[in-house]
Motif scaffolding. Sequence first.
Motif, short mmCIF file in Angstrom:
data_model
loop_
_atom_site.label_atom_id
_atom_site.label_comp_id
_atom_site.label_asym_id
_atom_site.label_seq_id
_atom_site.Cartn_x
_atom_site.Cartn_y
_atom_site.Cartn_z
N THR A 1 -3.30 -6.60 -4.08
CA THR A 1 -2.31 -6.96 -4.64
C THR A 1 -1.53 -7.53 -3.90
O THR A 1 -1.09 -7.09 -2.63
CB THR A 1 -1.56 -5.82 -5.31
N HIS B 1 0.88 -0.92 -0.03
CA HIS B 1 0.05 -0.04 -0.11
C HIS B 1 0.81 1.37 0.02
O HIS B 1 0.55 2.37 -0.62
CB HIS B 1 -1.07 0.10 1.21
N THR C 1 -3.88 -0.11 -4.02
CA THR C 1 -4.00 -1.12 -3.41
C THR C 1 -4.00 -1.32 -2.24
O THR C 1 -3.25 -0.56 -1.22
CB THR C 1 -3.27 -2.50 -4.25
N ASN C 2 -4.82 -2.37 -1.79
CA ASN C 2 -4.71 -2.76 -0.25
C ASN C 2 -4.93 -1.54 0.74
O ASN C 2 -4.22 -1.45 1.46
CB ASN C 2 -3.09 -3.20 0.13
N THR D 1 -9.78 -5.52 -10.69
CA THR D 1 -10.42 -4.45 -10.69
C THR D 1 -11.95 -4.85 -10.61
O THR D 1 -12.30 -5.61 -11.99
CB THR D 1 -9.99 -3.46 -12.21
N LEU E 1 -3.62 -6.78 -9.94
CA LEU E 1 -4.87 -6.06 -9.25
C LEU E 1 -6.06 -6.20 -9.82
O LEU E 1 -6.09 -6.26 -11.25
CB LEU E 1 -4.66 -4.54 -9.25
N THR F 1 -9.44 -4.92 -4.76
CA THR F 1 -8.25 -3.77 -4.93
C THR F 1 -6.92 -4.45 -4.06
O THR F 1 -5.95 -3.79 -3.48
CB THR F 1 -8.65 -2.50 -4.01
N ASP G 1 -10.16 -5.84 0.57
CA ASP G 1 -9.49 -5.64 -0.63
C ASP G 1 -9.83 -6.76 -1.44
O ASP G 1 -10.02 -6.51 -2.72
CB ASP G 1 -7.90 -5.46 -0.19
#
Length: 319
Positions: free
Chosen positions: A222, A195, A205-206, A304, A302, A220, A215
Amino acid sequence: MPDFNPTQYAVPLFVVAVLAEMIWAKLRAPEAYEPRDTLVSLAFGLGSTVAGALLGGFALTLFIKAYDYRIFDFGPQWWAVWWAWPVCFVLDDLKYYWVHRAGHRIRWMWASHVNHHSSQHYNLSTALRQSWTGALTFGFLFAVPLVLLGFHPAMIAICGGLNLIYQFWIHTEAIRRMPRWFEAVMNTPSHHRVHHATNPRYLDTNYAGVFIVWDKLFGTFTPEVDDEKIRYGIVKQLGSFNLLWAVFHEWIGMLTDIWRAPWKHKLSYLLREPGWSHDGSRETSDMIRAKWQARVGTVAPLATSVADRNPIAGEQEAA
């Protein structure tokens, strides 16, 4: 109504943990700490505490007023309703996910949250780098639904404090991975390093506070990869240890953009994602990631979701 602030009791543990990590860093990773950067982080923490004391009254007043219109009533001894505490904690963490995500996706909110990401070092002192201007973004409004569901403002505040305490320990490079089952459910140093990274694969992300499952649920997440060194901070680094510049630089940048923009674009510089520009002269996280994908010929890890089509960077910045 109980008068209990869990973060006050955790402060001595924070101090001991930072000192222990400093010893570890001296022996194993000298680059983990930079004295001036650490002092700025500590000043952020102190200033945030003062700002919270000065500006927190408005949110408290709002919550107390909203509590009069609650849908469910846990009774006058709400603190004795044992099952309400874990439910409140989980729902508050879900609330944190969304307010945190908004803090990366709306420039007005990013102007405050960017403070937490502006260090190029990732250590326990970075966890103390909290905003002075958070109240100005009205992120506390995300908690109003919890109040309307019947959770007392004090219960929400205590659960929020416990959430904040949990997040302290994940700001470290001293811990590589937790057990697989733990990594699958909980936010960890590995997840949160992602993050705070500026690597294109990791941007936006995260967002989790305690439970990384949010997440994974909302697309979101990774994972951290071991073959790419993480670069911390923001894409356009501060380049300064000036405390006031660190606190207000994005507010200044945002207001400058609004002032200079054509009238039809002024509101967009306030409410759209950081990095957006009406003439396409800057890059958002989506653009940065797309260029990276084109260069390496891979698809970003990621996932989406349909509701997540608007990744964030900063004003040439990302967290």
